[in-house]
Motif scaffolding. Structure first.
Motif, mmCIF file in Angstrom:
data_model
loop_
_atom_site.group_PDB
_atom_site.id
_atom_site.type_symbol
_atom_site.label_atom_id
_atom_site.label_comp_id
_atom_site.label_asym_id
_atom_site.label_seq_id
_atom_site.Cartn_x
_atom_site.Cartn_y
_atom_site.Cartn_z
ATOM 1 N N ASP A 32 0.823 -1.211 0.000
ATOM 2 C CA ASP A 32 0.000 0.000 0.000
ATOM 3 C C ASP A 32 0.857 1.260 0.000
ATOM 4 N N ALA A 33 2.057 1.154 0.559
ATOM 5 C CA ALA A 33 2.981 2.291 0.591
ATOM 6 C C ALA A 33 3.781 2.408 -0.705
ATOM 7 N N GLY A 34 3.578 1.475 -1.641
ATOM 8 C CA GLY A 34 4.225 1.566 -2.941
ATOM 9 C C GLY A 34 5.426 0.667 -3.158
ATOM 10 N N PHE A 35 5.731 -0.186 -2.203
ATOM 11 C CA PHE A 35 6.868 -1.096 -2.368
ATOM 12 C C PHE A 35 6.427 -2.305 -3.193
ATOM 13 N N LEU A 36 7.296 -2.717 -4.108
ATOM 14 C CA LEU A 36 7.003 -3.836 -4.995
ATOM 15 C C LEU A 36 7.880 -5.028 -4.645
ATOM 16 N N PHE A 37 7.249 -6.169 -4.473
ATOM 17 C CA PHE A 37 7.964 -7.421 -4.222
ATOM 18 C C PHE A 37 6.998 -8.548 -4.501
ATOM 19 N N HIS A 38 7.525 -9.757 -4.542
ATOM 20 C CA HIS A 38 6.715 -10.926 -4.884
ATOM 21 C C HIS A 38 6.539 -11.846 -3.687
ATOM 22 N N ASP A 39 5.359 -12.454 -3.613
ATOM 23 C CA ASP A 39 5.184 -13.562 -2.677
ATOM 24 C C ASP A 39 6.052 -14.704 -3.188
ATOM 25 N N TRP A 40 6.658 -15.432 -2.259
ATOM 26 C CA TRP A 40 7.584 -16.494 -2.635
ATOM 27 C C TRP A 40 7.362 -17.692 -1.723
ATOM 28 N N PRO A 41 6.335 -18.481 -1.999
ATOM 29 C CA PRO A 41 5.953 -19.590 -1.108
ATOM 30 C C PRO A 41 7.074 -20.571 -0.801
ATOM 31 N N THR A 42 8.019 -20.753 -1.711
ATOM 32 C CA THR A 42 9.083 -21.716 -1.443
ATOM 33 C C THR A 42 10.040 -21.225 -0.358
ATOM 34 N N ALA A 43 9.905 -19.949 0.041
ATOM 35 C CA ALA A 43 10.724 -19.416 1.138
ATOM 36 C C ALA A 43 10.078 -19.700 2.489
ATOM 37 N N GLY A 44 8.946 -20.405 2.483
ATOM 38 C CA GLY A 44 8.267 -20.743 3.727
ATOM 39 C C GLY A 44 7.039 -19.882 3.922
ATOM 40 N N PRO A 45 6.347 -20.084 5.038
ATOM 41 C CA PRO A 45 5.135 -19.319 5.319
ATOM 42 C C PRO A 45 5.437 -17.819 5.311
ATOM 43 N N GLY A 46 4.647 -17.062 4.566
ATOM 44 C CA GLY A 46 4.867 -15.623 4.481
ATOM 45 C C GLY A 46 6.099 -15.255 3.684
ATOM 46 N N GLY A 47 6.598 -16.163 2.861
ATOM 47 C CA GLY A 47 7.815 -15.906 2.103
ATOM 48 C C GLY A 47 7.625 -14.803 1.079
ATOM 49 N N ARG A 48 8.598 -13.902 1.022
ATOM 50 C CA ARG A 48 8.584 -12.794 0.059
ATOM 51 C C ARG A 48 9.970 -12.686 -0.572
#
Length: 88
Positions: A54-70
């Motif tokens: 919401d603040a404008g930061f861009l990143f991807h969810d990354w499930p292989t990094a574990g629960p809540g992985g980004r």
């Protein structure tokens, strides 16, 4: 390639990733992997990820990094102010 601009640019992006990882770890976020380049994989709760987006930061969810992985990526254009703003 002459003059090493590509190497300086990559080194800067890598430093910014390390600074971001240090800042997130200091806040208690768990890194899924050690940071070796300009990518970092961190576990963060959905509400935090939503707030950052919401603040404008861009990143991807990354499930292989574990629960809540980004997956977050820095670039030669990433500044120390960018890192501070995300940490704040």
């Amino acid at each position: 390639l002459d003059g090493g601009l590509w190497l300086r640019s990559a080194a800067h992006a890598n430093r910014m990733a390390s600074a971001l990882a240090d800042g997130l770890a200091a806040l208690g976020f768990e890194l899924a992997h050690p940071v070796h380049a300009n990518e970092l994989f961190v576990r963060m709760p959905d509400p935090v990820a939503m707030r950052l987006r919401d603040a404008g930061f861009l990143f991807h969810d990354w499930p292989t990094a574990g629960p809540g992985g980004r997956r977050l990526v820095t670039s030669p254009a990433t500044t120390e102010d960018d890192i501070a703003a995300l940490i704040e």
